[in-house]
Design a protein around this motif. Structure first.
Motif, PDB file in Angstrom:
ATOM      1  N   PRO A 109       0.835  -1.215   0.000  1.00  0.00           N
ATOM      2  CA  PRO A 109       0.000   0.000   0.000  1.00  0.00           C
ATOM      3  C   PRO A 109       0.861   1.253   0.000  1.00  0.00           C
ATOM      4  O   PRO A 109       2.042   1.209   0.364  1.00  0.00           O
ATOM      5  N   LEU A 155      -5.718   6.851   1.730  1.00  0.00           N
ATOM      6  CA  LEU A 155      -5.598   7.254   0.332  1.00  0.00           C
ATOM      7  C   LEU A 155      -6.882   7.966  -0.076  1.00  0.00           C
ATOM      8  O   LEU A 155      -7.937   7.349  -0.174  1.00  0.00           O
ATOM      9  N   THR A 164      -8.758   1.936   1.832  1.00  0.00           N
ATOM     10  CA  THR A 164      -7.387   1.850   2.318  1.00  0.00           C
ATOM     11  C   THR A 164      -7.240   0.690   3.300  1.00  0.00           C
ATOM     12  O   THR A 164      -6.222  -0.020   3.294  1.00  0.00           O
TER      13      THR A 164
END
Length: 344
Positions: free
Chosen positions: A88, A320, A287
């Motif tokens: 990520p 995000l 996320t």
């Protein structure tokens, strides 16, 4: 907006995804299309010759430089070699946009314009299996570049990423099936077509994946009644025989404006459904799902392969979303003061 097309092999998902892409382009919607199927047919479906489609640069072939680029100055990722398909983003990572990002290495290296009769799109491909891959490589190693791309993408309502996914349940070999605002499942009015729908629905349910079924190759009321009985409210539209599609498959499609009116209405309904999915977007959940699948992959194989604790790459405070895009770390790649600004 991130849209996926899935379905049983031979259901017509590549054909439907290409029609949807053409519909968006005709409406002057910015589109990036990705062929992530092991059978790379999206390019020809968009009008490329076989030679032109084969010459497209493969995302998988650029994976090392893509990893290095996306890593940016993220202090939790010690090297590109420790990045896997589920890694990520975090503070200092390079985030991507679909439009207005002239420094985007992924698009520069792999996206190529495809000019349609009523618009233009950019196309990226994972790349086909090669002779050197046979017997030694998994296709998901190529699709990993797409998952990394999705993990670092901050898209808006006015631009579209459309991904033609692998057929059947192969889409569940990673967390990529959770990366989309809406998934169109193309189903034929057959027991096999409906079985793939049920499998996808059941796997996706626990992750809040938005799913809409497109009935394809529907020849009459009996076919439509079958799909309604088996799919229920998930059935969005049905598409029947198309002379335009038959001509396209022969390599000589008429102008897109001449697509049958019923099929144009179906595409319009799909566009409306996709646009409405924006209202349900939840960046925090999105996320969190990245972190969930990254931990699973780290524990099952990633830590052993890289020799690192990959779960340590997760920043639990990072989300995000659009605010992350606004940080200087995204606009001015890699400066230390930008990392501090994004972390704040």
């Amino acid at each position: 907006m991130k849209i996926a097309f899935v379905g049983k092999g031979g259901s017509g998902k590549t054909t439907l995804s290409s029609l949807f892409i053409r519909h968006l382009a005709a409406a002057r919607v910015p589109v990036v299309a990705v062929d992530a199927d092991i059978n790379q047919h999206l390019g020809p479906a968009l009008g490329l010759t076989e030679d032109a489609a084969a010459a497209l640069p493969a995302l998988g072939a650029h994976l090392p430089e893509i990893k290095e680029y996306l890593r940016g100055t993220n202090p939790l990722i010690t090297s590109a070699e420790t990045m896997i398909k589920t890694t990520p983003p975090g503070p200092g990572s390079r985030l991507l946009r679909l439009t207005g990002d002239d420094d985007n290495l992924v698009h520069a290296a792999c996206a190529r314009p495809v000019v349609l009769d009523d618009g233009c799109v950019r196309l990226m491909v994972t790349g086909p299996f090669t002779e050197s891959d046979l017997g030694v490589a998994c296709y998901h190693s190529k699709v990993g570049a797409v998952e990394l791309y999705l993990n670092h993408l901050v898209d808006g309502r006015e631009d579209y990423l459309v991904v033609d996914m692998t057929a059947g349940s192969d889409s569940f070999a990673s967390g990529m099936f959770t990366r989309f605002d809406l998934t169109f499942l193309v189903a034929e009015p057959t027991r096999k077509g409906v079985a793939v729908y049920r499998q996808y629905r059941d796997h996706a349910r626990d992750f809040g994946v938005a799913l809409a079924v497109i009935g394809n190759k529907v020849q009459g009321e009996d076919d439509l009644a079958f799909l309604r009985a088996e799919v229920g409210d998930d059935l969005l539209v049905a598409v029947g025989h198309s002379d335009w599609v038959r001509a396209m498959e022969k390599g000589c499609p008429p102008r897109f404006a001449l697509l049958e009116e019923a099929n144009r209405r179906a595409l319009g309904t799909m566009y409306e459904q996709a646009d409405a999915a924006y209202e349900r977007r939840d960046w925090a959940r999105y996320t969190g799902q990245m972190a969930h699948f990254h931990r699973k992959n780290a524990e099952s194989w990633g830590n052993a392969k890289t020799g690192a604790d990959l779960a340590a790459q997760i920043d639990p405070g990072f989300v995000l979303d659009e605010s992350a895009l606004g940080a200087p770390a995204v606009l001015d790649h890699g400066r230390s003061e930008a990392v501090s600004a994004q972390s704040a």
